[in-house]
Design an enzyme around this catalytic site. Sequence first.
Site, PDB file in Angstrom:
ATOM      1  N   ARG A   1      67.437   1.888  65.725  1.00  0.00           N
ATOM      2  CA  ARG A   1      68.448   1.987  64.914  1.00  0.00           C
ATOM      3  C   ARG A   1      69.811   2.622  65.880  1.00  0.00           C
ATOM      4  O   ARG A   1      70.669   2.081  66.083  1.00  0.00           O
ATOM      5  CB  ARG A   1      68.419   2.684  63.706  1.00  0.00           C
ATOM      6  CG  ARG A   1      69.466   2.326  62.706  1.00  0.00           C
ATOM      7  CD  ARG A   1      70.489   3.059  62.809  1.00  0.00           C
ATOM      8  NE  ARG A   1      70.325   4.855  62.595  1.00  0.00           N
ATOM      9  CZ  ARG A   1      71.385   5.535  62.534  1.00  0.00           C
ATOM     10  NH1 ARG A   1      72.619   5.067  62.906  1.00  0.00           N
ATOM     11  NH2 ARG A   1      71.199   6.780  62.549  1.00  0.00           N
ATOM     12  N   GLU A   2      69.757   3.973  65.918  1.00  0.00           N
ATOM     13  CA  GLU A   2      70.741   4.712  66.789  1.00  0.00           C
ATOM     14  C   GLU A   2      70.641   4.179  68.133  1.00  0.00           C
ATOM     15  O   GLU A   2      71.627   4.070  68.785  1.00  0.00           O
ATOM     16  CB  GLU A   2      70.088   6.221  66.504  1.00  0.00           C
ATOM     17  CG  GLU A   2      71.191   7.186  67.272  1.00  0.00           C
ATOM     18  CD  GLU A   2      72.374   7.265  66.883  1.00  0.00           C
ATOM     19  OE1 GLU A   2      72.614   7.727  65.738  1.00  0.00           O
ATOM     20  OE2 GLU A   2      73.581   7.224  67.552  1.00  0.00           O
TER      21      GLU A   2
ATOM     22  N   HIS B   1      68.285   1.557  57.881  1.00  0.00           N
ATOM     23  CA  HIS B   1      69.602   2.606  57.603  1.00  0.00           C
ATOM     24  C   HIS B   1      70.716   1.933  56.990  1.00  0.00           C
ATOM     25  O   HIS B   1      71.206   1.112  57.708  1.00  0.00           O
ATOM     26  CB  HIS B   1      69.593   3.134  59.029  1.00  0.00           C
ATOM     27  CG  HIS B   1      70.759   4.229  59.077  1.00  0.00           C
ATOM     28  ND1 HIS B   1      72.049   3.755  59.589  1.00  0.00           N
ATOM     29  CD2 HIS B   1      70.788   5.401  58.999  1.00  0.00           C
ATOM     30  CE1 HIS B   1      72.704   4.806  59.684  1.00  0.00           C
ATOM     31  NE2 HIS B   1      72.188   5.924  59.222  1.00  0.00           N
TER      32      HIS B   1
ATOM     33  N   ARG C   1      66.151   7.940  51.301  1.00  0.00           N
ATOM     34  CA  ARG C   1      66.678   9.240  51.917  1.00  0.00           C
ATOM     35  C   ARG C   1      68.082   9.239  51.563  1.00  0.00           C
ATOM     36  O   ARG C   1      68.761   8.197  51.846  1.00  0.00           O
ATOM     37  CB  ARG C   1      66.387   9.275  53.361  1.00  0.00           C
ATOM     38  CG  ARG C   1      66.929  10.674  53.816  1.00  0.00           C
ATOM     39  CD  ARG C   1      67.603  10.426  55.205  1.00  0.00           C
ATOM     40  NE  ARG C   1      68.777   9.589  55.351  1.00  0.00           N
ATOM     41  CZ  ARG C   1      69.150   9.306  56.632  1.00  0.00           C
ATOM     42  NH1 ARG C   1      68.679   9.360  57.924  1.00  0.00           N
ATOM     43  NH2 ARG C   1      70.220   8.322  56.825  1.00  0.00           N
TER      44      ARG C   1
ATOM     45  N   THR D   1      76.735  14.467  63.222  1.00  0.00           N
ATOM     46  CA  THR D   1      77.195  12.941  63.638  1.00  0.00           C
ATOM     47  C   THR D   1      78.135  13.038  65.029  1.00  0.00           C
ATOM     48  O   THR D   1      78.000  12.224  65.867  1.00  0.00           O
ATOM     49  CB  THR D   1      78.131  12.372  62.659  1.00  0.00           C
ATOM     50  OG1 THR D   1      77.396  12.318  61.482  1.00  0.00           O
ATOM     51  CG2 THR D   1      78.250  11.116  63.074  1.00  0.00           C
TER      52      THR D   1
ATOM     53  N   HIS E   1      69.503  15.228  61.940  1.00  0.00           N
ATOM     54  CA  HIS E   1      69.877  14.193  63.090  1.00  0.00           C
ATOM     55  C   HIS E   1      70.920  14.932  63.834  1.00  0.00           C
ATOM     56  O   HIS E   1      72.017  15.289  63.562  1.00  0.00           O
ATOM     57  CB  HIS E   1      70.516  13.037  62.157  1.00  0.00           C
ATOM     58  CG  HIS E   1      70.855  11.756  63.050  1.00  0.00           C
ATOM     59  ND1 HIS E   1      70.246  11.102  63.461  1.00  0.00           N
ATOM     60  CD2 HIS E   1      72.229  11.438  63.504  1.00  0.00           C
ATOM     61  CE1 HIS E   1      70.657   9.709  64.079  1.00  0.00           C
ATOM     62  NE2 HIS E   1      72.106  10.334  64.512  1.00  0.00           N
TER      63      HIS E   1
ATOM     64  N   HIS F   1      73.200  14.921  67.303  1.00  0.00           N
ATOM     65  CA  HIS F   1      73.828  14.363  68.473  1.00  0.00           C
ATOM     66  C   HIS F   1      73.746  15.417  69.764  1.00  0.00           C
ATOM     67  O   HIS F   1      73.906  16.579  69.315  1.00  0.00           O
ATOM     68  CB  HIS F   1      75.070  13.722  68.203  1.00  0.00           C
ATOM     69  CG  HIS F   1      75.160  12.243  67.467  1.00  0.00           C
ATOM     70  ND1 HIS F   1      75.228  11.227  68.505  1.00  0.00           N
ATOM     71  CD2 HIS F   1      74.789  11.892  66.419  1.00  0.00           C
ATOM     72  CE1 HIS F   1      74.896  10.117  67.928  1.00  0.00           C
ATOM     73  NE2 HIS F   1      74.653  10.358  66.513  1.00  0.00           N
TER      74      HIS F   1
ATOM     75  N   HIS G   1      57.625  30.916  94.401  1.00  0.00           N
ATOM     76  CA  HIS G   1      56.840  29.932  93.220  1.00  0.00           C
ATOM     77  C   HIS G   1      55.796  29.913  93.733  1.00  0.00           C
ATOM     78  O   HIS G   1      54.859  29.528  93.002  1.00  0.00           O
ATOM     79  CB  HIS G   1      58.077  29.039  92.642  1.00  0.00           C
ATOM     80  CG  HIS G   1      59.274  29.514  92.044  1.00  0.00           C
ATOM     81  ND1 HIS G   1      59.652  28.822  91.035  1.00  0.00           N
ATOM     82  CD2 HIS G   1      59.808  30.711  92.310  1.00  0.00           C
ATOM     83  CE1 HIS G   1      60.608  29.425  90.552  1.00  0.00           C
ATOM     84  NE2 HIS G   1      60.850  30.418  91.056  1.00  0.00           N
TER      85      HIS G   1
END
Lengths: 437, 437
Positions: A43-44, A103, A163, A197, A224, A226, A321
Amino acid sequence: MTNEGTGNANDQPQPYQANPYGPNPSDFLSNVNNFQLIDSTLREGEQFANSFFSTEKKIEIAKALDDFGVDYIELTSPVASEQSRKDCEAICKLGLKAKILTHIRCHLDDARVAVETGVDGVDVVIGTSKFLRQYSHGKDMNYIAKSAIEVIEFVKSKGIEIRFSSEDSFRSDLVDLLNIYKTVSKIGVNRVGIADTVGCANPRQVYELVRTLKTVVNCDIECHFHNDTGCAIGNAYCALEAGARLIDVCVLGIGERNGIVPLSGLMARMIVAAPKYVKSKYKLHKIRDLENLVAEAVEVNIPFNNPITGFCAFTHKAGIHAKAILANPSTYEILDPHDFGMKRYIHFANRLTGWNAIKSRVDQLNLALTDDQVKEVTTKIKNLGDVRPLNIDDVDSIIKDFHTTVNTPMMKARRMSDSEEPLDITTEQPNAKKAKK
Amino acid sequence: MTNEGTGNANDQPQPYQANPYGPNPSDFLSNVNNFQLIDSTLREGEQFANSFFSTEKKIEIAKALDDFGVDYIELTSPVASEQSRKDCEAICKLGLKAKILTHIRCHLDDARVAVETGVDGVDVVIGTSKFLRQYSHGKDMNYIAKSAIEVIEFVKSKGIEIRFSSEDSFRSDLVDLLNIYKTVSKIGVNRVGIADTVGCANPRQVYELVRTLKTVVNCDIECHFHNDTGCAIGNAYCALEAGARLIDVCVLGIGERNGIVPLSGLMARMIVAAPKYVKSKYKLHKIRDLENLVAEAVEVNIPFNNPITGFCAFTHKAGIHAKAILANPSTYEILDPHDFGMKRYIHFANRLTGWNAIKSRVDQLNLALTDDQVKEVTTKIKNLGDVRPLNIDDVDSIIKDFHTTVNTPMMKARRMSDSEEPLDITTEQPNAKKAKK
């Protein structure tokens, strides 16, 4: 911080915390040990600039996500295009363990189409910020509440999950937000969603909003985030600390602009905090295949600095290291590469190398050198490393030459006089040099 | 959250906050509006797997960093190799505005070499965690304190800056840490450093440690965050909120394993919080060139999802986003691409497109269509977008064909009968289709 990690992490909240990176005991509502994933790659992720998923590719990705163990798979609105609707139906028919969501905008028309696809739940979203109310849908908060109630009651009447999320939550008026969430919680929504968003939120701001919302609603909270300002993973973690239950992720974080919380990055964060829970629930060794599948589909490279699967995520270079890693990997690693089906790599072919790393290579080559000899050959390697980039063959050649020299009586004599001269083989390949000697 | 961003950010802490993403008024020690950058591309960045910087490349990078406006440039220890020492001297002689630092172990031998290079300051580090004390240097806290005092007093006697940092601070005993920081603060160190060497820390944990440390020391606090679990930027922001003053960054975040706080990501975060301060201090439009310079030197690609400079960081795709962005970019953007010399892009050639985005393209093409006609051609574009990926030429061809059809009386008649049929040109290129018509 005061308890140095023993690995005996306790995944249920307890008065005494064995894992210093685990849930903060003061966060009594924390879901760090009890979170769920909503994967939104389909979706996204479809809103990512490069995405075009065929039906077959969507099915392949959905199956791989299900196999990995995500709790929910979110799909593009069936109203977006005719094929989007058909794909939604096709994925619902796969019989996956993961619940399938779609959605939609907060419209009854969209909801009617959505419930017919066979999804397990519907994610409704509407813009609540002044920006979105003015420039996107143009509706006021009363209209938003009215539409929300209508859509929620319709979806609930069909017996599936619902939702309700605001959009651009962090630029919305707090009182407006809490009012609408309180309303939808009362009429029995399954989850409320907070959405950053535009990617403006910061971690402590997220913690505070979620904690406040937690006192207003009785249902689960989904978040959610971004990643425009690089805080998506930190924000997700703080949301769980404050009591959010579900985080939206995408494989490689693909989405609008530079995307949202990436699955692998969140897994890296969560395995540190809740190792037992994460390892028992998700097939972490599948992350690399899942990322390769999606990266190929959207034609991007895995970022060089990706957590877990970036090409150098488990590469140790500096001498100091490498020395400690050879003694105990936990010194410079919080993640165990084996948990993800990956391997550790000690990068010893460079000027920052140290004699402990070179000694380890000498042992791998099954050669016998004293510590003083290893230190001497390390200096030679560092000298060449000052002149040009090295690869393993270069280092191995230097070590083998040196080993031959110190172990051949005649060569030994030559070496005595050579040793004063600086190594100067800039323009020669190691093999050429070897051949010449 | 309650004040919707007007852009009138106030960069000095004030009782009333005009910028909702600005410093939290409850953080009275916040340095969000008053931070400094220590760029470590030429130290931490040299520990990145792919790095090999020639002297010329180091000088080029140092000049570019200075031009961008970083406050400090940190270089590899002059003890690491002979060329490292010479490079350190060469960069000190450039006469840059930025102060030059070098990073050494807590040894008097290292310090003696360091102060002779001409640096403005020395960054001293020693492992304080149980892991590092056991597997790296094998020293106890008394020994650490003794060495620290010796080195600090020596460096101070030379009249240059000195920072003392613990290594792996988040896995060190809190009381040990506070003890050593209190000691070094008393003897007049310029800065103390906290280092999340393994990348295990989370944002609120960082906030708490820095806030606690702030009550113990009188000097500035510097923070160094690795990104293994994806929280480096979020942690840096919370450190500044708690009163840390300086953040270590690298161009593209390059460093050991998957690196540290990336310069561009932190700039994205900070411009949202402190726009005036950031814009007045740093040449943000140089970020892209700086990243390209370093990416080329270490042979990596800019990650597709990089904040600011990722290829899609300002690309808007979904129809609902495109519509609002066209009306007001702030609806779906917290960053203004122009601040970074970048451009916004509306991705309209896909099945998620909407008629507002297409209308904008119709206008760009200088064609006249009614809203209903735009909606009709949008459906045609979405139909083709369901079948295969689209490019701008595809969309332009469809729009131009449609425009010709509706504006040619004969074509109009044909169109009436055509319009019922679905668009089916899967296997044809748009130009081929156009030629056929």
